[in-house]
Design an enzyme around this catalytic site. Structure first.
Site, PDB file in Angstrom:
ATOM      1  N   LYS A   1       0.897  -1.211  -0.108  1.00  0.00           N
ATOM      2  CA  LYS A   1      -0.001   0.023  -0.203  1.00  0.00           C
ATOM      3  C   LYS A   1       0.968   1.214   0.105  1.00  0.00           C
ATOM      4  O   LYS A   1       1.913   1.279  -0.511  1.00  0.00           O
ATOM      5  CB  LYS A   1      -0.902  -0.034   1.227  1.00  0.00           C
ATOM      6  CG  LYS A   1      -1.812  -1.369   1.219  1.00  0.00           C
ATOM      7  CD  LYS A   1      -2.845  -1.338   2.143  1.00  0.00           C
ATOM      8  CE  LYS A   1      -3.621  -2.712   2.356  1.00  0.00           C
ATOM      9  NZ  LYS A   1      -4.676  -2.845   2.856  1.00  0.00           N
TER      10      LYS A   1
ATOM     11  N   GLY B   1      -7.375  -5.025   6.311  1.00  0.00           N
ATOM     12  CA  GLY B   1      -7.143  -4.139   7.235  1.00  0.00           C
ATOM     13  C   GLY B   1      -7.669  -4.009   8.662  1.00  0.00           C
ATOM     14  O   GLY B   1      -7.425  -3.264   9.400  1.00  0.00           O
TER      15      GLY B   1
ATOM     16  N   GLU C   1      -9.585  -0.664  -1.957  1.00  0.00           N
ATOM     17  CA  GLU C   1      -9.591   0.836  -1.655  1.00  0.00           C
ATOM     18  C   GLU C   1      -9.387   1.923  -3.010  1.00  0.00           C
ATOM     19  O   GLU C   1      -9.760   2.872  -3.042  1.00  0.00           O
ATOM     20  CB  GLU C   1      -7.974   0.817  -1.006  1.00  0.00           C
ATOM     21  CG  GLU C   1      -8.015   0.307   0.315  1.00  0.00           C
ATOM     22  CD  GLU C   1      -6.751  -0.340   0.901  1.00  0.00           C
ATOM     23  OE1 GLU C   1      -5.489  -0.168   0.267  1.00  0.00           O
ATOM     24  OE2 GLU C   1      -6.908  -0.970   1.843  1.00  0.00           O
TER      25      GLU C   1
ATOM     26  N   SER D   1      -6.526  -9.603   6.061  1.00  0.00           N
ATOM     27  CA  SER D   1      -6.132  -9.881   7.371  1.00  0.00           C
ATOM     28  C   SER D   1      -5.481 -11.227   7.284  1.00  0.00           C
ATOM     29  O   SER D   1      -5.577 -11.997   8.505  1.00  0.00           O
ATOM     30  CB  SER D   1      -6.883  -9.579   8.301  1.00  0.00           C
ATOM     31  OG  SER D   1      -7.455  -8.545   8.533  1.00  0.00           O
TER      32      SER D   1
ATOM     33  N   HIS E   1      -8.589  -3.187  -6.473  1.00  0.00           N
ATOM     34  CA  HIS E   1      -8.380  -3.378  -5.000  1.00  0.00           C
ATOM     35  C   HIS E   1      -9.698  -2.519  -4.802  1.00  0.00           C
ATOM     36  O   HIS E   1      -9.801  -1.134  -4.792  1.00  0.00           O
ATOM     37  CB  HIS E   1      -7.217  -2.602  -4.592  1.00  0.00           C
ATOM     38  CG  HIS E   1      -6.941  -2.920  -3.023  1.00  0.00           C
ATOM     39  ND1 HIS E   1      -7.478  -2.603  -2.150  1.00  0.00           N
ATOM     40  CD2 HIS E   1      -6.344  -4.127  -2.572  1.00  0.00           C
ATOM     41  CE1 HIS E   1      -6.878  -3.042  -0.919  1.00  0.00           C
ATOM     42  NE2 HIS E   1      -6.493  -3.951  -1.288  1.00  0.00           N
TER      43      HIS E   1
HETATM   44  C1  PEP Z   1      -5.090  -5.842   1.047  1.00  0.00           C
HETATM   45  O1  PEP Z   1      -4.794  -4.858   1.097  1.00  0.00           O
HETATM   46  O2  PEP Z   1      -5.140  -6.335  -0.160  1.00  0.00           O
HETATM   47  C2  PEP Z   1      -5.109  -6.760   2.127  1.00  0.00           C
HETATM   48  C3  PEP Z   1      -5.391  -7.922   2.160  1.00  0.00           C
HETATM   49  O3  PEP Z   1      -4.778  -5.702   3.444  1.00  0.00           O
HETATM   50  P1  PEP Z   1      -4.535  -6.901   4.815  1.00  0.00           P
HETATM   51  O4  PEP Z   1      -3.887  -8.016   4.690  1.00  0.00           O
HETATM   52  O5  PEP Z   1      -4.120  -5.928   5.675  1.00  0.00           O
HETATM   53  O6  PEP Z   1      -6.026  -7.073   5.143  1.00  0.00           O
END
Ligand code: PEP
Length: 253
Positions: free
Chosen positions: A11, A176, A100, A215, A98
């Site tokens: 990220k 996240g 985000e 996560s 993604h």
């Molecule tokens: C991601 O950003 O694709 C992601 C899976 O983040 P995290 O592992 O922190 O949940």
């Protein structure tokens, strides 16, 4: 037999020093892993440095992924980076769709499809992210939502395009947040996705890698990756810690 893939999505994190430490650390920790494929996705600004580091003998087994691109190859798109530019730096994969990008930067399914197409046009492999919100999961529409997101891309570029693509099921409520989908919840959506693709093309359904993201950490990776339709992970937070990321990669090896 699908080769497992673990991708670290850094990220908007990292300095030049951290990029070096992460790549050197992950490369050293994973040098003996023979089965899993590993990729790291630094910021676009750090791609050149990461490419240089990944080209070294010690880190040659690591692949490089970009977190984003613009669909057009060149032109008046201030602030953007295109697929041909990424290809020139030896990038292998590009994350598209993604949550985000979809959420914070308002990328629609159409924009995601265009980015997917542009990625492949430059010989790179898109990692197409799809996933439902918490409200959609609670409403029981998870499968419907991810299939709609997938169809928006395959309607635009054809189901055969999945032959050289990776899918990542990333439930938004697990990104996240520290909340992981259970192995059963994740496997169920992965199964639905593969069965859906099989209705159009069984060979593509059998060969496409479907990653789980949300996560993933050293404690839950083994049980997630042991599911029959889970072919590795897209890892955010835990990919910024060398030991933890290496441990996740070992779980996929
Ligand atoms: C991601 O950003 O694709 C992601 C899976 O983040 P995290 O592992 O922190 O949940």
């Amino acid at each position: 037999m699908r080769r497992k893939l673990v991708v670290g999505n850094w990220k908007m994190h990292g300095s030049r020093t951290q990029v070096r430490q992460l790549i050197e650390g992950v490369a050293a920790g994973s040098v003996d892993l023979k089965k899993v494929e590993i990729a790291v996705a630094p910021t676009l600004l750090h791609i050149a440095l990461a490419a240089e580091l990944c080209a070294s003998e010690d880190a040659g087994h690591l692949k490089l992924a970009a977190q984003n691109l613009v669909a057009e190859p060149a032109g008046a798109f201030t602030g953007e980076v295109s697929a041909p530019m990424l290809a020139e730096y030896g990038v292998n994969y590009v994350i598209v769709g993604h949550c985000e990008r979809r959420g914070i930067f308002a990328e629609t399914d159409q924009v995601v499809a265009a980015k997917f197409k542009a990625t492949q046009a430059s010989g790179l492999i898109p990692i197409l992210c799809i996933g439902e919100s918490l409200a959609q999961r609670e409403a029981g529409t998870s499968a419907e939502v991810v299939l709609e997101q997938l169809n928006a891309v395959t309607d635009a570029v054809g189901i055969e395009s999945l032959q050289s693509a990776v899918l990542a099921y990333e439930p938004i409520w697990a990104i996240g947040t520290g909340k992981t989908a259970s192995k059963e919840q994740a496997q169920e959506i992965h199964r639905v996705l593969r069965e859906h693709i099989a209705k159009s093309n069984t060979a593509v359904a059998q060969s496409i890698r479907i990653l789980y993201g949300g996560s993933v950490n050293a404690a839950n990776a083994t049980e997630l990756f042991s599911q029959v339709d889970i072919d590795g992970g897209l890892v955010g937070g835990a990919s910024l810690k060398v030991e933890e990321f290496v441990s996740i990669c070992k779980s996929a090896d």
